[in-house]
Design a protein around this motif. Structure first.
Motif, PDB file in Angstrom:
ATOM      1  N   ILE A 128      38.634  11.684 -10.043  1.00  0.00           N
ATOM      2  CA  ILE A 128      39.494  10.512 -10.214  1.00  0.00           C
ATOM      3  C   ILE A 128      38.701   9.283  -9.782  1.00  0.00           C
ATOM      4  N   PHE A 129      38.572   8.299 -10.671  1.00  0.00           N
ATOM      5  CA  PHE A 129      37.754   7.143 -10.336  1.00  0.00           C
ATOM      6  C   PHE A 129      38.426   6.248  -9.297  1.00  0.00           C
ATOM      7  N   THR A 130      37.577   5.610  -8.494  1.00  0.00           N
ATOM      8  CA  THR A 130      38.028   4.708  -7.427  1.00  0.00           C
ATOM      9  C   THR A 130      37.025   3.576  -7.288  1.00  0.00           C
ATOM     10  N   ALA A 131      37.532   2.380  -7.103  1.00  0.00           N
ATOM     11  CA  ALA A 131      36.709   1.218  -6.783  1.00  0.00           C
ATOM     12  C   ALA A 131      37.553   0.344  -5.870  1.00  0.00           C
ATOM     13  N   THR A 132      37.447   0.603  -4.564  1.00  0.00           N
ATOM     14  CA  THR A 132      38.311  -0.071  -3.606  1.00  0.00           C
ATOM     15  C   THR A 132      37.583  -0.264  -2.278  1.00  0.00           C
ATOM     16  N   GLN A 133      38.224  -0.985  -1.380  1.00  0.00           N
ATOM     17  CA  GLN A 133      37.700  -1.177  -0.031  1.00  0.00           C
ATOM     18  C   GLN A 133      38.774  -0.700   0.939  1.00  0.00           C
ATOM     19  N   ASN A 134      38.371   0.132   1.919  1.00  0.00           N
ATOM     20  CA  ASN A 134      39.371   0.652   2.852  1.00  0.00           C
ATOM     21  C   ASN A 134      39.613  -0.321   4.016  1.00  0.00           C
ATOM     22  N   GLN A 135      40.503   0.066   4.924  1.00  0.00           N
ATOM     23  CA  GLN A 135      40.890  -0.783   6.043  1.00  0.00           C
ATOM     24  C   GLN A 135      39.730  -1.067   7.000  1.00  0.00           C
ATOM     25  N   ASP A 136      38.689  -0.252   6.956  1.00  0.00           N
ATOM     26  CA  ASP A 136      37.516  -0.456   7.809  1.00  0.00           C
ATOM     27  C   ASP A 136      36.450  -1.317   7.125  1.00  0.00           C
ATOM     28  N   GLY A 137      36.731  -1.779   5.919  1.00  0.00           N
ATOM     29  CA  GLY A 137      35.790  -2.620   5.198  1.00  0.00           C
ATOM     30  C   GLY A 137      34.745  -1.859   4.402  1.00  0.00           C
ATOM     31  N   VAL A 138      34.898  -0.535   4.308  1.00  0.00           N
ATOM     32  CA  VAL A 138      33.946   0.292   3.574  1.00  0.00           C
ATOM     33  C   VAL A 138      34.397   0.380   2.114  1.00  0.00           C
ATOM     34  N   TYR A 139      33.463   0.175   1.218  1.00  0.00           N
ATOM     35  CA  TYR A 139      33.755   0.295  -0.206  1.00  0.00           C
ATOM     36  C   TYR A 139      33.718   1.766  -0.610  1.00  0.00           C
ATOM     37  N   LEU A 140      34.792   2.237  -1.219  1.00  0.00           N
ATOM     38  CA  LEU A 140      34.901   3.623  -1.681  1.00  0.00           C
ATOM     39  C   LEU A 140      34.755   3.610  -3.205  1.00  0.00           C
ATOM     40  N   LEU A 141      33.665   4.221  -3.674  1.00  0.00           N
ATOM     41  CA  LEU A 141      33.303   4.137  -5.076  1.00  0.00           C
ATOM     42  C   LEU A 141      33.144   5.535  -5.663  1.00  0.00           C
ATOM     43  N   HIS A 169      34.880   3.586 -19.291  1.00  0.00           N
ATOM     44  CA  HIS A 169      35.374   4.662 -20.152  1.00  0.00           C
ATOM     45  C   HIS A 169      34.166   5.249 -20.882  1.00  0.00           C
ATOM     46  N   LEU A 170      33.997   6.549 -20.837  1.00  0.00           N
ATOM     47  CA  LEU A 170      32.831   7.197 -21.429  1.00  0.00           C
ATOM     48  C   LEU A 170      32.729   6.964 -22.939  1.00  0.00           C
ATOM     49  N   ASP A 171      33.841   7.016 -23.634  1.00  0.00           N
ATOM     50  CA  ASP A 171      33.801   6.921 -25.089  1.00  0.00           C
ATOM     51  C   ASP A 171      33.706   5.492 -25.616  1.00  0.00           C
ATOM     52  N   THR A 172      34.311   4.536 -24.913  1.00  0.00           N
ATOM     53  CA  THR A 172      34.373   3.161 -25.428  1.00  0.00           C
ATOM     54  C   THR A 172      33.484   2.180 -24.667  1.00  0.00           C
ATOM     55  N   GLY A 173      33.119   2.523 -23.436  1.00  0.00           N
ATOM     56  CA  GLY A 173      32.354   1.597 -22.601  1.00  0.00           C
ATOM     57  C   GLY A 173      33.216   0.512 -21.980  1.00  0.00           C
ATOM     58  N   LYS A 174      34.510   0.572 -22.196  1.00  0.00           N
ATOM     59  CA  LYS A 174      35.432  -0.427 -21.650  1.00  0.00           C
ATOM     60  C   LYS A 174      35.484  -0.303 -20.121  1.00  0.00           C
ATOM     61  N   VAL A 175      35.461  -1.456 -19.443  1.00  0.00           N
ATOM     62  CA  VAL A 175      35.554  -1.475 -17.985  1.00  0.00           C
ATOM     63  C   VAL A 175      36.997  -1.189 -17.584  1.00  0.00           C
ATOM     64  N   LEU A 176      37.189  -0.134 -16.769  1.00  0.00           N
ATOM     65  CA  LEU A 176      38.524   0.256 -16.317  1.00  0.00           C
ATOM     66  C   LEU A 176      38.818  -0.210 -14.893  1.00  0.00           C
ATOM     67  N   ALA A 177      37.767  -0.405 -14.113  1.00  0.00           N
ATOM     68  CA  ALA A 177      37.911  -0.887 -12.729  1.00  0.00           C
ATOM     69  C   ALA A 177      36.584  -1.509 -12.311  1.00  0.00           C
ATOM     70  N   GLN A 178      36.670  -2.476 -11.411  1.00  0.00           N
ATOM     71  CA  GLN A 178      35.427  -3.056 -10.894  1.00  0.00           C
ATOM     72  C   GLN A 178      35.692  -3.691  -9.540  1.00  0.00           C
ATOM     73  N   ILE A 179      34.616  -3.810  -8.768  1.00  0.00           N
ATOM     74  CA  ILE A 179      34.700  -4.424  -7.453  1.00  0.00           C
ATOM     75  C   ILE A 179      33.348  -5.005  -7.098  1.00  0.00           C
ATOM     76  N   GLU A 180      33.390  -6.131  -6.416  1.00  0.00           N
ATOM     77  CA  GLU A 180      32.160  -6.739  -5.940  1.00  0.00           C
ATOM     78  C   GLU A 180      32.023  -6.425  -4.457  1.00  0.00           C
ATOM     79  N   LEU A 181      30.861  -5.884  -4.088  1.00  0.00           N
ATOM     80  CA  LEU A 181      30.593  -5.502  -2.721  1.00  0.00           C
ATOM     81  C   LEU A 181      30.003  -6.688  -1.984  1.00  0.00           C
ATOM     82  N   LYS A 182      30.632  -7.040  -0.872  1.00  0.00           N
ATOM     83  CA  LYS A 182      30.129  -8.149  -0.054  1.00  0.00           C
ATOM     84  C   LYS A 182      29.796  -7.623   1.324  1.00  0.00           C
ATOM     85  N   LYS A 183      28.624  -7.953   1.789  1.00  0.00           N
ATOM     86  CA  LYS A 183      28.207  -7.531   3.128  1.00  0.00           C
ATOM     87  C   LYS A 183      28.897  -8.434   4.134  1.00  0.00           C
ATOM     88  N   GLU A 184      29.580  -7.785   5.083  1.00  0.00           N
ATOM     89  CA  GLU A 184      30.313  -8.556   6.091  1.00  0.00           C
ATOM     90  C   GLU A 184      29.479  -8.814   7.321  1.00  0.00           C
TER      91      GLU A 184
END
Length: 184
Positions: A128-141, A169-184
């Motif tokens: 299951i795809f994920t692109a998020t940041q948790n409560q500790d500031g860690v990016y989960l990808l 998406h593997l078949d279309t190349g469409k972006v389904l999720a994205q996140i920019e990683l920032k160093k804190e």
């Protein structure tokens, strides 16, 4: 750094070929493989295009560009087919000042990961795809799975470029999720 991020291939040469076609399209320099490369696992159905030897051949053609970690379905016998190391449980990649920790996810859950003091945690395992940041500031990808997606998702892979992660998406190349990683 531009990297194709693939997880949970499970022996599908058909899905692997589709994913690797994006290497050139996205002008990648590296491939991050997050485990479960050749074997489908006892609880999974055979994926479409099941051909572990074909997957090995496709991946071996990129052997100098691959950083791989072992998944729960990977074994020593798989290393005999692959011309790049694939049995490490984790890897740390450095992209400028960003530390990117890679693991399949079955041995190092995100809670354990905090000991590594990295900004991002790349994993697979859940399909299951994920692109998020948790409560500790860690990016989960998590790029999801190219062959056996779960949770009603389509087959997906990831693309990392200098602090930005996208799920496509593997078949279309469409972006389904994205996140920019920032160093804190």
């Amino acid at each position: 750094m531009r990297a194709l991020v693939i997880s949970d291939i499970h022996g599908s040469s058909q899905a692997t070929e589709k994913a690797l076609n994006y290497f050139e399209k996205l002008h990648c320099q590296s491939i991050f493989l997050l485990g479960d490369l050749l074997y489908h696992g006892p609880r999974n159905p055979l994926p479409g295009g099941h051909d572990p030897a074909g997957v090995a051949k496709l991946l071996n053609s990129f052997k100098d560009k691959i950083v791989a970690v072992r998944g729960n379905c990977d074994a020593e016998v798989d290393q005999m087919m692959l011309e790049f190391p694939c049995l490490s449980d984790s890897s740390m990649i450095y992209d400028n000042e960003m530390r990117l920790f890679m693991s399949h996810g079955h041995l190092f859950p995100p809670e354990f990961f905090l000991h590594y003091k990295a900004e991002a945690y790349f994993s697979g395992h859940t399909h299951i795809f994920t692109a998020t940041q948790n409560q500790d500031g860690v990016y989960l990808l998590n790029p999801g799975s190219i062959s056996l997606p779960k949770g009603g998702n389509p087959p997906t892979f990831g693309f990392y470029e200098s602090g930005k992660f996208q799920v496509l998406h593997l078949d279309t190349g469409k972006v389904l999720a994205q996140i920019e990683l920032k160093k804190e």
